[in-house]
Design a protein around this motif. Structure first.
Motif, PDB file in Angstrom:
ATOM      1  N   ARG A 154       0.827  -1.209   0.000  1.00  0.00           N
ATOM      2  CA  ARG A 154       0.000   0.000   0.000  1.00  0.00           C
ATOM      3  C   ARG A 154       0.857   1.254   0.000  1.00  0.00           C
ATOM      4  O   ARG A 154       0.348   2.354   0.104  1.00  0.00           O
ATOM      5  N   VAL A 155       2.152   1.106  -0.066  1.00  0.00           N
ATOM      6  CA  VAL A 155       3.060   2.251  -0.076  1.00  0.00           C
ATOM      7  C   VAL A 155       3.655   2.404  -1.471  1.00  0.00           C
ATOM      8  O   VAL A 155       4.304   1.496  -1.983  1.00  0.00           O
ATOM      9  N   ILE A 156       3.430   3.567  -2.081  1.00  0.00           N
ATOM     10  CA  ILE A 156       3.955   3.845  -3.416  1.00  0.00           C
ATOM     11  C   ILE A 156       4.547   5.244  -3.445  1.00  0.00           C
ATOM     12  O   ILE A 156       4.475   5.963  -2.458  1.00  0.00           O
ATOM     13  N   ASN A 157       5.122   5.643  -4.551  1.00  0.00           N
ATOM     14  CA  ASN A 157       5.742   6.974  -4.616  1.00  0.00           C
ATOM     15  C   ASN A 157       4.685   8.060  -4.801  1.00  0.00           C
ATOM     16  O   ASN A 157       3.520   7.772  -5.034  1.00  0.00           O
ATOM     17  N   ASN A 158       5.131   9.282  -4.722  1.00  0.00           N
ATOM     18  CA  ASN A 158       4.205  10.423  -4.766  1.00  0.00           C
ATOM     19  C   ASN A 158       3.490  10.509  -6.104  1.00  0.00           C
ATOM     20  O   ASN A 158       2.414  11.083  -6.199  1.00  0.00           O
ATOM     21  N   ALA A 159       4.076   9.965  -7.135  1.00  0.00           N
ATOM     22  CA  ALA A 159       3.477   9.997  -8.465  1.00  0.00           C
ATOM     23  C   ALA A 159       2.379   8.950  -8.602  1.00  0.00           C
ATOM     24  O   ALA A 159       1.768   8.821  -9.644  1.00  0.00           O
ATOM     25  N   GLY A 160       2.140   8.214  -7.528  1.00  0.00           N
ATOM     26  CA  GLY A 160       1.109   7.186  -7.579  1.00  0.00           C
ATOM     27  C   GLY A 160       1.538   5.983  -8.395  1.00  0.00           C
ATOM     28  O   GLY A 160       0.732   5.260  -8.939  1.00  0.00           O
ATOM     29  N   LYS A 161       2.822   5.764  -8.444  1.00  0.00           N
ATOM     30  CA  LYS A 161       3.352   4.678  -9.267  1.00  0.00           C
ATOM     31  C   LYS A 161       4.232   3.761  -8.433  1.00  0.00           C
ATOM     32  O   LYS A 161       4.820   4.191  -7.442  1.00  0.00           O
ATOM     33  N   ILE A 162       4.360   2.539  -8.872  1.00  0.00           N
ATOM     34  CA  ILE A 162       5.207   1.568  -8.163  1.00  0.00           C
ATOM     35  C   ILE A 162       6.657   1.758  -8.595  1.00  0.00           C
ATOM     36  O   ILE A 162       6.946   1.880  -9.772  1.00  0.00           O
ATOM     37  N   SER A 163       7.550   1.758  -7.628  1.00  0.00           N
ATOM     38  CA  SER A 163       8.948   2.119  -7.904  1.00  0.00           C
ATOM     39  C   SER A 163       9.927   0.994  -7.646  1.00  0.00           C
ATOM     40  O   SER A 163      11.117   1.215  -7.609  1.00  0.00           O
ATOM     41  N   ILE A 164       9.432  -0.193  -7.451  1.00  0.00           N
ATOM     42  CA  ILE A 164      10.346  -1.293  -7.143  1.00  0.00           C
ATOM     43  C   ILE A 164      11.237  -1.601  -8.346  1.00  0.00           C
ATOM     44  O   ILE A 164      10.815  -1.524  -9.479  1.00  0.00           O
ATOM     45  N   LYS A 165      12.455  -1.924  -8.066  1.00  0.00           N
ATOM     46  CA  LYS A 165      13.380  -2.282  -9.140  1.00  0.00           C
ATOM     47  C   LYS A 165      13.001  -3.604  -9.774  1.00  0.00           C
ATOM     48  O   LYS A 165      12.949  -3.733 -10.964  1.00  0.00           O
ATOM     49  N   GLY A 166      12.758  -4.573  -8.943  1.00  0.00           N
ATOM     50  CA  GLY A 166      12.388  -5.877  -9.469  1.00  0.00           C
ATOM     51  C   GLY A 166      13.395  -6.951  -9.143  1.00  0.00           C
ATOM     52  O   GLY A 166      13.234  -8.098  -9.497  1.00  0.00           O
ATOM     53  N   ASN A 167      14.459  -6.568  -8.443  1.00  0.00           N
ATOM     54  CA  ASN A 167      15.483  -7.553  -8.113  1.00  0.00           C
ATOM     55  C   ASN A 167      15.129  -8.356  -6.869  1.00  0.00           C
ATOM     56  O   ASN A 167      15.684  -9.409  -6.636  1.00  0.00           O
ATOM     57  N   TRP A 168      14.237  -7.839  -6.071  1.00  0.00           N
ATOM     58  CA  TRP A 168      13.949  -8.469  -4.782  1.00  0.00           C
ATOM     59  C   TRP A 168      12.880  -9.541  -4.935  1.00  0.00           C
ATOM     60  O   TRP A 168      12.338  -9.747  -6.006  1.00  0.00           O
ATOM     61  N   GLU A 169      12.578 -10.137  -3.837  1.00  0.00           N
ATOM     62  CA  GLU A 169      11.507 -11.125  -3.836  1.00  0.00           C
ATOM     63  C   GLU A 169      10.215 -10.470  -4.302  1.00  0.00           C
ATOM     64  O   GLU A 169       9.455 -11.025  -5.062  1.00  0.00           O
ATOM     65  N   ASN A 170      10.039  -9.247  -3.849  1.00  0.00           N
ATOM     66  CA  ASN A 170       8.823  -8.524  -4.205  1.00  0.00           C
ATOM     67  C   ASN A 170       9.019  -7.827  -5.549  1.00  0.00           C
ATOM     68  O   ASN A 170       9.965  -7.083  -5.734  1.00  0.00           O
ATOM     69  N   THR A 171       8.119  -8.045  -6.440  1.00  0.00           N
ATOM     70  CA  THR A 171       8.186  -7.414  -7.754  1.00  0.00           C
ATOM     71  C   THR A 171       6.959  -6.536  -7.963  1.00  0.00           C
ATOM     72  O   THR A 171       5.945  -6.713  -7.289  1.00  0.00           O
ATOM     73  N   PRO A 172       7.044  -5.578  -8.862  1.00  0.00           N
ATOM     74  CA  PRO A 172       5.899  -4.708  -9.150  1.00  0.00           C
ATOM     75  C   PRO A 172       4.642  -5.506  -9.487  1.00  0.00           C
ATOM     76  O   PRO A 172       3.549  -5.092  -9.144  1.00  0.00           O
TER      77      PRO A 172
END
Length: 109
Positions: free
Chosen positions: A57-75
């Motif tokens: 439920r936490v995203i950047n101010n632009a209302g977009k997902i900012s995850i890189k994608g290297n972690w367990e969690n992906t966009p």
DNA sequence: GGTTTGACCCTAA
DNA sequence: ATTAGGGCCAAAC
């Protein structure tokens, strides 16, 4: 309570986010009295990595997902979780912030 | 102690 | 509207 570590505070704050709402990193940082520590919020969420915490439920101010994608969690996973909460996410990983934004007012520790 | 690194944010061009 | 650059602060090295 400043006794808790940074990520502890972030976790507690994120935990207050109700289902179907989203908050930006900057808002969380501002709510704990450090409006410029948005990056650390993201860092803290990364450290938690896969818990009962509703980190999606936490995203950047632009209302977009900012995850890189290297972690367990992906966009993609985040989008799935958001939609599971009733939040509509565009194919571009964008969320209608104006509609789903959570005030967080009065939730300072 | 210093240096590097980010799941960010703001301002300017 | 989009791109580029700087700043910010906690943690890891």
């Amino acid at each position: 309570m400043p006794d808790l570590n940074f990520k502890e505070r972030v976790v507690e704050l994120v935990r207050f986010i109700p289902r179907g709402k989203v908050v930006s990193y900057g808002q969380i940082a501002a709510c704990m009295g450090q409006p410029r520590a948005a990056r650390q919020v993201g860092w803290a969420l990364r450290a938690t990595g896969g818990t009962d915490l509703p980190w999606w439920r936490v995203i950047n101010n632009a209302g977009k997902i900012s995850i890189k994608g290297n972690w367990e969690n992906t966009p993609q996973i985040q989008r799935q979780l958001l939609e599971a909460d009733g939040v509509k996410v565009s194919d571009n990983l964008e969320v209608e912030m104006a509609k789903y934004r959570y005030a967080l007012k009065g939730l300072a520790d």
